[in-house]
Design an enzyme around this catalytic site. Structure first.
Site, mmCIF file in Angstrom:
data_model
loop_
_atom_site.group_PDB
_atom_site.id
_atom_site.type_symbol
_atom_site.label_atom_id
_atom_site.label_comp_id
_atom_site.label_asym_id
_atom_site.label_seq_id
_atom_site.Cartn_x
_atom_site.Cartn_y
_atom_site.Cartn_z
ATOM 1 N N ARG A 44 -0.486 -5.593 -4.305
ATOM 2 C CA ARG A 44 -1.175 -4.434 -3.956
ATOM 3 C C ARG A 44 -2.264 -5.150 -3.474
ATOM 4 N NH1 ARG A 44 -4.697 -6.051 -6.734
ATOM 5 N NH2 ARG A 44 -5.997 -4.520 -5.927
ATOM 6 N N GLY A 45 -3.368 -4.113 -2.846
ATOM 7 C CA GLY A 45 -4.589 -4.763 -2.143
ATOM 8 C C GLY A 45 -4.262 -4.648 -0.807
ATOM 9 N N ALA A 46 -5.172 -3.648 0.142
ATOM 10 C CA ALA A 46 -4.932 -3.710 1.219
ATOM 11 C C ALA A 46 -4.573 -4.668 2.236
ATOM 12 C CB ALA A 46 -6.065 -2.809 1.885
ATOM 13 N N GLN A 194 -6.526 -2.058 -12.654
ATOM 14 C CA GLN A 194 -6.632 -3.561 -11.920
ATOM 15 C C GLN A 194 -7.973 -4.204 -12.113
ATOM 16 O OE1 GLN A 194 -5.959 -0.218 -10.621
ATOM 17 N NE2 GLN A 194 -4.579 -0.407 -8.925
ATOM 18 N N ASP A 235 -9.271 0.934 1.734
ATOM 19 C CA ASP A 235 -8.027 0.768 2.082
ATOM 20 C C ASP A 235 -7.871 1.315 3.531
ATOM 21 O OD1 ASP A 235 -7.817 0.961 -1.170
ATOM 22 O OD2 ASP A 235 -5.906 0.109 -0.336
ATOM 23 N N ASN A 245 -10.554 4.558 -0.727
ATOM 24 C CA ASN A 245 -10.350 3.298 -1.582
ATOM 25 C C ASN A 245 -9.842 3.884 -2.759
ATOM 26 O OD1 ASN A 245 -10.894 0.452 -1.910
ATOM 27 N ND2 ASN A 245 -12.373 1.276 -3.556
#
Lengths: 349, 349
Positions: A44-46, A194, A235, A245
């Site tokens: 995960r994480g753009a 997260q 994001d 985001n």
């Protein structure tokens, strides 16, 4: 060790669902597995999912054993569509797949094996560029951090959320490496925690000073004058500077402005989607309510209790002091300055 | 069945730590056990802990078997001090103990057994009054709720947080019983999840329409126009109308004003502390960070990760549309109107 990298003809990822308890990697050999790992948030994480999807395209090229370039192009176009559907909000995923598809459609590569090789080169480029971009953003942003600051940070935007180094947490890391003395308050970031699980794990590795706080406490510390800077990632950023985001970002941006605290989004320009005029057009993913009802398999309420689980929100640009990119800190008016930073020219009238 | 009641010479409480999984009662026979149940949040909610402490004073009177009234008065004064220290923020606790101590110090009761009997009568009064007060607040507040509303509610303010019926959730209950058609979004309210666990359990019993949301999502739904009214309780209200309430209340009040949504605190006038000029003087309890690190015994991070856990925050009065009390809805300017509602006169110049 990168969060996302190519190892022995496979895509190797840190399984982010297992942290902070154990650091384990998973190895993926198909694009379908890659899409599933993006959907279930093993990665995960753009920026990280962008790079993962680029390598997913390499896996697809290796899965399809045709020697016919036209057939391969069609198969890769379909694989790209599949990967793009794995999560809807972060545009880096679409950006990375489109960059790979541009190569697929490039008539310069007219045999299948050349195309396969070039796709790997391009995915490696995307991954390497991400690290360079993050370190550049880190330098731009670290200039904003002073001794004695207390920085509020939301979600995870560190090495785990990128190929390496991080975006907003990369700015914090640069300032830490430069010897600036500051403290970080990490929003735990429900529902998937997260901030508590991943950002805290990263700051423990760095030896930076921090506390985890419940998301409910961010405003409290702002109102008491205990927070001097707010940083989060992005994001997707619309042409006017509205930022999608992780859910909860909008709230802390509003609270920051209310309390006179500077608030910045940190993201590479690949996160900017100039095709969208405003944040209202950004699709917001709604995830399984079980993530709210039973965090990581530990139920807090029975599974028939109704719950909602929007994964992102939109922060209107007026709440942001600036957007920290690899091309510098973009200041308002964002509609003009984002275009200028990305295209090197004014937006079309 | 009341959350707090006197049964067979003991204080019977619903153990709120066990919900929503099981509805169990605990029976306490000493004031020390009562103080511990308040500290460990087996009983919580400002009005509920006020009533519990009043019965704790009855238990103390029964524990001390002296026949000497002077000795008994001293012992009860000490027991009152002990009970008052069980939690620092909610003033109803101090208010209820002080009301019992007024009786202790009343020269009209000059033998120990009469005093013991009168203390039980007084504690029962406090409990009965709470239920009447809540139903009165419910009627005042329900007039604000219209068909089609979506109400954001924070923490738990229902029957569990009071002797019965509730404060903010009591307003919601009255409107539901009146047949108004509306929906409730329940902030889950980290770290102790009173919204997800307790308010959701209560609304399930009532058959009211609701969804649990992460605390991070409240602003998102406000910004999308999906919330039309915000209600929460209060643990202490200063003379100027500043409200201390569960951590996270300040945030949603700021977001409500930013989005043009009416926001009310619902509390009996026993929650108002006219001795404090502003909310800055209200002590804010800081609880064990393990409540953040390991919700209900399920660790989300290792126990050496630093965390902070403020239990309450202060909402400055300027963010509130009004304060719903049993004496009516108090509107700004709160400094004048709270005094008038409570004392029936203007505040001292």
């Amino acid at each position: 060790m990168r969060s996302v990298e190519w190892q022995e003809n496979a895509l190797s990822l840190i399984d982010q669902r297992e942290l902070p308890w154990q650091l384990t990697r998973i190895s993926l050999t198909t694009y379908e597995e890659t899409a599933a790992a993006i959907t279930n948030m093993a990665v995960r994480g753009a920026p990280a999912i962008g790079a993962a999807a680029a390598f997913g395209m390499v896996l697809a090229a290796n899965q399809f054993d045709t020697t016919d370039i036209t057939t391969l192009r069609q198969q890769l176009t379909d694989a790209g569509s599949h990967l793009k559907q794995s999560r809807p909000t972060a545009v880096n995923l679409m950006w990375a797949v489109d960059r790979m598809l541009k190569l697929v459609d490039d008539p310069a590569f007219d045999d299948a094996d050349s195309l396969r090789k070039m796709l790997l080169v391009e995915a490696q480029h995307i991954a390497d560029e991400d690290v360079v971009t993050n370190k550049t953003m880190g330098k731009h942003g670290a200039a904003l951090i002073r001794d004695g600051d207390t920085i509020l940070h939301h979600c995870n935007t560190g090495a785990l959320a990128t190929v390496d180094y991080g975006t907003a947490l990369g700015v914090i890391r640069t300032a830490h490496e430069q010897g600036t003395q500051f403290h970080v308050l990490l929003d735990e970031t429900r529902p998937r925690l997260q901030g508590a699980r991943l950002s805290a794990w990263e700051l423990m590795q760095l030896g930076a000073s921090f506390d985890i706080i419940p998301d409910t406490a961010a405003g409290h510390y702002m109102s008491r004058g205990e927070i001097t800077l707010v940083l989060f990632g992005a994001d997707r950023i619309a042409a006017n500077g509205d930022v999608a985001n992780k859910i909860g970002s909008y709230q802390i941006a509003v609270l920051a402005r209310e309390n006179g605290i500077p608030c910045y989004s940190v993201a590479p320009t690949s996160t900017v989607d100039l095709s969208l005029a405003t944040g209202a057009e950004i699709p917001i993913e709604e995830r399984d309510p079980d993530e709210v009802r039973a965090p990581f398999g530990n139920p807090i309420v029975p599974d028939d209790y109704p719950a909602r689980n929007p994964a992102f929100d939109v922060t209107p640009h007026r709440y942001l002091s600036g957007i920290i990119t690899e091309k510098g800190i973009v200041l308002p008016p964002f509609d003009e300055n984002l275009s200028r930073a990305i295209l090197g020219k004014e937006p079309d009238a």
